[in-house]
Write a protein that holds these residues in place. Sequence first.
Motif, PDB file in Angstrom:
ATOM      1  N   ALA A   1     -19.188 -29.936  10.931  1.00 46.76           N
ATOM      2  CA  ALA A   1     -19.330 -31.613  11.203  1.00 46.76           C
ATOM      3  C   ALA A   1     -20.754 -30.625  12.404  1.00 46.76           C
ATOM      4  O   ALA A   1     -20.800 -30.988  14.022  1.00 46.76           O
ATOM      5  N   PRO A   2     -22.052 -30.416  11.526  1.00 44.47           N
ATOM      6  CA  PRO A   2     -23.022 -29.749  12.339  1.00 44.47           C
ATOM      7  C   PRO A   2     -23.619 -31.003  13.387  1.00 44.47           C
ATOM      8  O   PRO A   2     -23.825 -31.640  13.287  1.00 44.47           O
ATOM      9  N   GLY A   3     -24.321 -29.896  14.703  1.00 44.90           N
ATOM     10  CA  GLY A   3     -24.185 -30.643  16.017  1.00 44.90           C
ATOM     11  C   GLY A   3     -22.907 -31.473  16.445  1.00 44.90           C
ATOM     12  O   GLY A   3     -23.715 -32.055  17.550  1.00 44.90           O
ATOM     13  N   ALA A   4     -22.409 -31.784  16.457  1.00 38.83           N
ATOM     14  CA  ALA A   4     -21.463 -32.405  17.020  1.00 38.83           C
ATOM     15  C   ALA A   4     -20.322 -31.455  17.808  1.00 38.83           C
ATOM     16  O   ALA A   4     -19.706 -32.415  18.521  1.00 38.83           O
ATOM     17  N   VAL A   5     -20.573 -30.393  17.797  1.00 40.23           N
ATOM     18  CA  VAL A   5     -20.600 -28.745  19.181  1.00 40.23           C
ATOM     19  C   VAL A   5     -21.518 -28.535  19.631  1.00 40.23           C
ATOM     20  O   VAL A   5     -22.019 -28.009  19.393  1.00 40.23           O
ATOM     21  N   GLY A   6     -21.976 -28.788  21.022  1.00 43.62           N
ATOM     22  CA  GLY A   6     -21.810 -28.324  22.100  1.00 43.62           C
ATOM     23  C   GLY A   6     -21.953 -27.269  22.929  1.00 43.62           C
ATOM     24  O   GLY A   6     -22.357 -25.819  22.991  1.00 43.62           O
ATOM     25  N   ALA A   7     -20.389 -26.414  22.829  1.00 45.00           N
ATOM     26  CA  ALA A   7     -20.236 -25.097  22.627  1.00 45.00           C
ATOM     27  C   ALA A   7     -19.129 -24.688  22.382  1.00 45.00           C
ATOM     28  O   ALA A   7     -18.304 -25.886  22.018  1.00 45.00           O
ATOM     29  N   VAL A   8     -18.363 -23.439  21.940  1.00 46.04           N
ATOM     30  CA  VAL A   8     -17.244 -22.441  21.781  1.00 46.04           C
ATOM     31  C   VAL A   8     -17.027 -21.686  23.182  1.00 46.04           C
ATOM     32  O   VAL A   8     -17.934 -20.985  23.244  1.00 46.04           O
ATOM     33  N   ASN A   9     -15.570 -22.050  23.592  1.00 47.75           N
ATOM     34  CA  ASN A   9     -15.261 -21.210  24.766  1.00 47.75           C
ATOM     35  C   ASN A   9     -14.150 -20.512  23.579  1.00 47.75           C
ATOM     36  O   ASN A   9     -13.055 -20.622  23.776  1.00 47.75           O
TER      37      ASN A   9
ATOM     38  N   MET B   1     -19.411 -36.887  20.866  1.00 52.91           N
ATOM     39  CA  MET B   1     -19.789 -35.243  20.641  1.00 52.91           C
ATOM     40  C   MET B   1     -18.441 -34.474  21.518  1.00 52.91           C
ATOM     41  O   MET B   1     -18.124 -34.580  22.318  1.00 52.91           O
ATOM     42  N   ILE B   2     -17.990 -33.257  20.644  1.00 49.78           N
ATOM     43  CA  ILE B   2     -17.224 -32.359  21.216  1.00 49.78           C
ATOM     44  C   ILE B   2     -18.385 -31.858  22.281  1.00 49.78           C
ATOM     45  O   ILE B   2     -19.328 -30.431  21.570  1.00 49.78           O
ATOM     46  N   VAL B   3     -18.363 -31.776  24.062  1.00 52.69           N
ATOM     47  CA  VAL B   3     -18.614 -30.839  24.541  1.00 52.69           C
ATOM     48  C   VAL B   3     -18.595 -29.222  24.351  1.00 52.69           C
ATOM     49  O   VAL B   3     -19.531 -28.472  24.758  1.00 52.69           O
ATOM     50  N   GLN B   4     -17.264 -29.224  24.153  1.00 59.23           N
ATOM     51  CA  GLN B   4     -17.174 -28.154  24.166  1.00 59.23           C
ATOM     52  C   GLN B   4     -15.339 -27.619  23.142  1.00 59.23           C
ATOM     53  O   GLN B   4     -14.787 -28.723  23.521  1.00 59.23           O
ATOM     54  N   ILE B   5     -15.356 -26.621  22.301  1.00 64.34           N
ATOM     55  CA  ILE B   5     -13.988 -26.168  21.850  1.00 64.34           C
ATOM     56  C   ILE B   5     -13.730 -25.102  22.651  1.00 64.34           C
ATOM     57  O   ILE B   5     -14.188 -24.248  22.224  1.00 64.34           O
ATOM     58  N   ARG B   6     -13.087 -25.462  23.159  1.00 66.02           N
ATOM     59  CA  ARG B   6     -11.764 -24.325  23.426  1.00 66.02           C
ATOM     60  C   ARG B   6     -10.786 -22.946  22.117  1.00 66.02           C
ATOM     61  O   ARG B   6      -9.596 -23.554  21.754  1.00 66.02           O
ATOM     62  N   VAL B   7     -11.131 -22.605  22.213  1.00 64.76           N
ATOM     63  CA  VAL B   7     -10.277 -21.151  21.562  1.00 64.76           C
ATOM     64  C   VAL B   7      -9.025 -21.100  22.263  1.00 64.76           C
ATOM     65  O   VAL B   7      -8.872 -19.817  22.890  1.00 64.76           O
ATOM     66  N   ASP B   8      -7.942 -21.193  21.932  1.00 63.09           N
ATOM     67  CA  ASP B   8      -6.363 -21.405  22.736  1.00 63.09           C
ATOM     68  C   ASP B   8      -5.669 -21.117  22.095  1.00 63.09           C
ATOM     69  O   ASP B   8      -5.266 -22.335  22.101  1.00 63.09           O
ATOM     70  N   ASP B   9      -4.199 -19.935  22.394  1.00 63.75           N
ATOM     71  CA  ASP B   9      -3.470 -20.594  21.072  1.00 63.75           C
ATOM     72  C   ASP B   9      -2.514 -21.186  22.461  1.00 63.75           C
ATOM     73  O   ASP B   9      -1.178 -21.391  21.017  1.00 63.75           O
ATOM     74  N   ARG B  10      -2.607 -21.231  22.916  1.00 63.90           N
ATOM     75  CA  ARG B  10      -1.788 -22.070  24.282  1.00 63.90           C
ATOM     76  C   ARG B  10      -1.753 -23.408  23.256  1.00 63.90           C
ATOM     77  O   ARG B  10      -1.180 -24.592  24.489  1.00 63.90           O
ATOM     78  N   LEU B  11      -3.021 -23.793  23.302  1.00 65.98           N
ATOM     79  CA  LEU B  11      -3.380 -25.451  23.191  1.00 65.98           C
ATOM     80  C   LEU B  11      -3.586 -25.938  24.805  1.00 65.98           C
ATOM     81  O   LEU B  11      -4.277 -26.308  25.589  1.00 65.98           O
ATOM     82  N   ILE B  12      -2.628 -27.400  24.575  1.00 69.09           N
ATOM     83  CA  ILE B  12      -3.132 -27.518  26.368  1.00 69.09           C
ATOM     84  C   ILE B  12      -1.827 -27.140  26.847  1.00 69.09           C
ATOM     85  O   ILE B  12      -0.470 -26.884  26.569  1.00 69.09           O
TER      86      ILE B  12
END
Length: 166
Positions: free
Chosen positions: A95-103, A1-12
């Motif tokens: 991917a319904p239900g596969a993402v816990g949160a989005v930051n 499961m993807i615990v969180q997706i972070r939206v960040d234009d620098r990625l890592i």
Amino acid sequence: MIVQIRVDDRLIHGQVALMWGKELNTKGILVANDHAAGDETQAATLKMACPADQKLLIRTVDEAIKVAADPRGKDMRIFGLVDKVSDALKIVEGAPGAVGAVNVANTGRFDRSDDTAKVTLVTNVILNPYEVEATKKLVATGVPVIHQVGVTDTKTNVADLVAKLG
């Protein structure tokens, strides 16, 4: 499961590499970015920035949806990274239900669209009209959508920020 997706234009980058994986207790990072998936130089740079204790996958957004939806990964704790809200929305919807949160943390600073049409949602989140609509749709999915730059920063509900836009 993807615990969180972070939206960040620098990625890592340093903060992501050193702080967020530990905070979210993840063992893997999934970079969902069409450009990075097809650019060997950018992929190599992301690999160098990834902590040794995290497994790294660099995939197109469509491939990331398949990874997120794969039932074999439901018990894994994955940290997702995208550079635009619209990509986070695509994964959440695909991917319904596969993402816990989005930051929605840092995005839009390198967007080359018309600056006069952009709005600043909050410091470091600058959205063109397409991304504003994607943010509204993302909030409407019911997945928790927050703004939190650093792990010790206060979480802000993005729905409250979007409501101020009208």
